[in-house]
Write a protein that holds these residues in place. Sequence first.
Motif, mmCIF file in Angstrom:
data_model
loop_
_atom_site.group_PDB
_atom_site.id
_atom_site.type_symbol
_atom_site.label_atom_id
_atom_site.label_comp_id
_atom_site.label_asym_id
_atom_site.label_seq_id
_atom_site.Cartn_x
_atom_site.Cartn_y
_atom_site.Cartn_z
ATOM 1 N N MET A 55 0.824 -1.208 0.000
ATOM 2 C CA MET A 55 0.000 0.000 0.000
ATOM 3 C C MET A 55 0.856 1.256 0.000
ATOM 4 O O MET A 55 0.518 2.259 -0.649
ATOM 5 C CB MET A 55 -0.947 -0.003 1.201
ATOM 6 N N MET A 56 1.995 1.216 0.716
ATOM 7 C CA MET A 56 2.878 2.375 0.746
ATOM 8 C C MET A 56 3.542 2.596 -0.609
ATOM 9 O O MET A 56 3.592 3.718 -1.116
ATOM 10 C CB MET A 56 3.947 2.183 1.827
ATOM 11 N N GLU A 57 4.050 1.519 -1.212
ATOM 12 C CA GLU A 57 4.764 1.652 -2.481
ATOM 13 C C GLU A 57 3.815 2.019 -3.614
ATOM 14 O O GLU A 57 4.108 2.889 -4.437
ATOM 15 C CB GLU A 57 5.508 0.350 -2.794
ATOM 16 N N PHE A 58 2.666 1.374 -3.661
ATOM 17 C CA PHE A 58 1.690 1.638 -4.722
ATOM 18 C C PHE A 58 1.114 3.039 -4.579
ATOM 19 O O PHE A 58 0.971 3.775 -5.551
ATOM 20 C CB PHE A 58 0.572 0.593 -4.661
ATOM 21 N N ALA A 116 -8.969 0.971 -8.209
ATOM 22 C CA ALA A 116 -10.437 0.893 -8.263
ATOM 23 C C ALA A 116 -10.890 -0.442 -8.839
ATOM 24 O O ALA A 116 -11.854 -1.046 -8.348
ATOM 25 C CB ALA A 116 -10.985 2.050 -9.101
ATOM 26 N N GLN A 117 -10.210 -0.917 -9.871
ATOM 27 C CA GLN A 117 -10.565 -2.207 -10.476
ATOM 28 C C GLN A 117 -10.355 -3.352 -9.488
ATOM 29 O O GLN A 117 -11.150 -4.293 -9.427
ATOM 30 C CB GLN A 117 -9.740 -2.425 -11.747
ATOM 31 N N PHE A 118 -9.294 -3.248 -8.693
ATOM 32 C CA PHE A 118 -9.043 -4.257 -7.664
ATOM 33 C C PHE A 118 -10.159 -4.252 -6.611
ATOM 34 O O PHE A 118 -10.698 -5.302 -6.247
ATOM 35 C CB PHE A 118 -7.686 -4.006 -7.001
ATOM 36 N N LEU A 119 -10.504 -3.061 -6.120
ATOM 37 C CA LEU A 119 -11.549 -2.955 -5.095
ATOM 38 C C LEU A 119 -12.911 -3.367 -5.630
ATOM 39 O O LEU A 119 -13.738 -3.910 -4.884
ATOM 40 C CB LEU A 119 -11.613 -1.529 -4.552
ATOM 41 N N HIS A 120 -13.152 -3.129 -6.914
ATOM 42 C CA HIS A 120 -14.420 -3.503 -7.530
ATOM 43 C C HIS A 120 -14.656 -5.003 -7.436
ATOM 44 O O HIS A 120 -15.800 -5.462 -7.313
ATOM 45 C CB HIS A 120 -14.426 -3.048 -8.993
ATOM 46 N N THR A 123 -15.295 5.777 -6.820
ATOM 47 C CA THR A 123 -14.732 6.304 -5.575
ATOM 48 C C THR A 123 -15.809 6.972 -4.734
ATOM 49 O O THR A 123 -15.861 6.804 -3.511
ATOM 50 C CB THR A 123 -13.592 7.294 -5.874
ATOM 51 N N GLN A 124 -16.696 7.727 -5.358
ATOM 52 C CA GLN A 124 -17.793 8.354 -4.624
ATOM 53 C C GLN A 124 -18.729 7.302 -4.039
ATOM 54 O O GLN A 124 -19.239 7.453 -2.927
ATOM 55 C CB GLN A 124 -18.568 9.299 -5.550
ATOM 56 N N MET A 125 -18.938 6.234 -4.794
ATOM 57 C CA MET A 125 -19.839 5.179 -4.324
ATOM 58 C C MET A 125 -19.254 4.455 -3.096
ATOM 59 O O MET A 125 -19.965 4.219 -2.117
ATOM 60 C CB MET A 125 -20.109 4.170 -5.442
ATOM 61 N N ILE A 126 -17.961 4.120 -3.130
ATOM 62 C CA ILE A 126 -17.394 3.406 -1.978
ATOM 63 C C ILE A 126 -17.236 4.337 -0.777
ATOM 64 O O ILE A 126 -17.242 3.878 0.371
ATOM 65 C CB ILE A 126 -16.064 2.701 -2.313
ATOM 66 N N ILE A 172 -10.816 0.879 1.595
ATOM 67 C CA ILE A 172 -11.608 1.978 1.038
ATOM 68 C C ILE A 172 -10.968 3.318 1.389
ATOM 69 O O ILE A 172 -10.785 4.184 0.524
ATOM 70 C CB ILE A 172 -13.057 1.932 1.566
ATOM 71 N N GLY A 173 -10.626 3.490 2.650
ATOM 72 C CA GLY A 173 -10.049 4.761 3.082
ATOM 73 C C GLY A 173 -8.746 5.082 2.385
ATOM 74 O O GLY A 173 -8.487 6.242 2.024
ATOM 75 N N GLN A 174 -7.909 4.066 2.174
ATOM 76 C CA GLN A 174 -6.640 4.283 1.503
ATOM 77 C C GLN A 174 -6.859 4.748 0.064
ATOM 78 O O GLN A 174 -6.223 5.696 -0.402
ATOM 79 C CB GLN A 174 -5.819 2.984 1.518
ATOM 80 N N HIS A 175 -7.778 4.090 -0.634
ATOM 81 C CA HIS A 175 -8.055 4.481 -2.024
ATOM 82 C C HIS A 175 -8.623 5.892 -2.089
ATOM 83 O O HIS A 175 -8.194 6.708 -2.915
ATOM 84 C CB HIS A 175 -9.036 3.493 -2.667
ATOM 85 N N VAL A 176 -9.576 6.195 -1.244
ATOM 86 C CA VAL A 176 -10.212 7.520 -1.261
ATOM 87 C C VAL A 176 -9.200 8.608 -0.933
ATOM 88 O O VAL A 176 -9.153 9.662 -1.582
ATOM 89 C CB VAL A 176 -11.398 7.560 -0.270
ATOM 90 N N GLU A 177 -8.361 8.353 0.057
ATOM 91 C CA GLU A 177 -7.402 9.370 0.493
ATOM 92 C C GLU A 177 -6.338 9.651 -0.568
ATOM 93 O O GLU A 177 -5.767 10.747 -0.603
ATOM 94 C CB GLU A 177 -6.746 8.926 1.804
ATOM 95 N N LEU A 178 -6.074 8.686 -1.446
ATOM 96 C CA LEU A 178 -5.099 8.905 -2.516
ATOM 97 C C LEU A 178 -5.566 9.970 -3.507
ATOM 98 O O LEU A 178 -4.780 10.451 -4.325
ATOM 99 C CB LEU A 178 -4.816 7.594 -3.256
ATOM 100 N N HIS A 179 -6.841 10.351 -3.444
ATOM 101 C CA HIS A 179 -7.360 11.414 -4.309
ATOM 102 C C HIS A 179 -7.135 12.798 -3.716
ATOM 103 O O HIS A 179 -7.446 13.809 -4.362
ATOM 104 C CB HIS A 179 -8.861 11.210 -4.556
ATOM 105 N N ASN A 180 -6.639 12.851 -2.487
ATOM 106 C CA ASN A 180 -6.415 14.141 -1.832
ATOM 107 C C ASN A 180 -5.369 14.935 -2.623
ATOM 108 O O ASN A 180 -4.223 14.496 -2.742
ATOM 109 C CB ASN A 180 -5.935 13.916 -0.397
ATOM 110 N N PRO A 181 -5.748 16.108 -3.174
ATOM 111 C CA PRO A 181 -4.783 16.865 -3.982
ATOM 112 C C PRO A 181 -3.656 17.480 -3.151
ATOM 113 O O PRO A 181 -2.603 17.818 -3.681
ATOM 114 C CB PRO A 181 -5.652 17.959 -4.626
#
Length: 382
Positions: free
Chosen positions: A35-38, A51-55, A112-115, A170-179
């Motif tokens: 998760m850190m490297e990706f 997103a495809q993985f989480l789907h 992302t909005q849905m999860i 979910i939180g990790q994926h969503v937070e990666l969108h933080n600009p």
Amino acid sequence: MAVRKKLCDSFSKSLMDEVHRWGCMKQTGVSLKYMMEFGSRPTDRNLLISAQFLHKELPIRIARRAIELESLPYGLSDKAAVLKVRDWYLDSFRDLRSFNDIKDMNDEREFTQMIKAVKVRHNNVVPMMALGVQQLKKGMNPKIVYEDLDEIHQFLDRFYLSRIGIRMLIGQHVELHNPNPPLHCVGYIHTKMSPVEVARIASEDARSICLREYGSAPEINIYGDPSFNFPYVPTHLHLMVFELVKNSLRAVQEKFMDSDRVAPPVRIIVADGIEDVTIKVSDEGGGIPRSGLSNIFTYLYSTAKNPLDENADLGVADTAMTMAGYGYGLPISRLYARYFGGDLQIISMEGYGEIRILCSFSVQNVYAASIYLSLHLYHAIL
């Protein structure tokens, strides 16, 4: 049983068949290292892959929990609060499976909005499950020894540990969108987290609850090197330290409330060894008798009045922070500690106080430890 049937009728047979089909699929473990490297490169391509993985991954994990919620021992599955939780899981599964394949960044943003909405839907799962167990206890023999209900405790451990994993993904994926991510943060993970600083913030939060509840609060002394840091999830550590300090403050405050003596401080020591990080919280609140220690990690055991209201609206549980009484703070804190390879132990000196030891994990082997735990964690969930 009529309530159970009515709630079941709101979900189609085809949906339930799909839940059971997905619940048989194999989960994929994800390590802290990965998760850190990706997440260190949140490019459009990586966000699309995530997103495809989480789907695919989230429906598997959610389906497993929904299935297990239908077959709990002692009639726990039939309790209204547990049925509500099961419906949240089925609603989330349906939302995830109704979402078409993710092919481009427009799909990714919608997903992302849905999860994010799924995560919010499950915010009250823990107090709601606690209410369900309370409903179960109400109809049981009052002389029952709660630690003997091994099946219930084992299920709740699996269930809450799985919930930690789902919310982390979910939180990790969503937070990666933080600009504008905080410095040294990769999603939820702080690559240079100071345990002393997190302990300070968590202690202040716990002390404010104590002040609100009692009008006063013992002092808190923290010892450790503020410059020491290591990769971890600050929200996890905050939750654990907050719970431990909150319990210590309550014990000390109630013991010295009518005393002429000044309440002794709660002490927090952060020890950064070569291989291990250990956080020790100690107090002089009177300790726990040996007979009580066997109950300390069983769900809904508490020496305080239970704040859960069985007659409350089951759609919205009251999750306002209280000083004590829910009964799941310590067992869930231990799960958070174990999630990345640590543990939580309590040593009590009856008549004097408690030493609550929170061990995190090997600093030198943080990546290996997290990978090993991922494998161990997902075997346990299976």
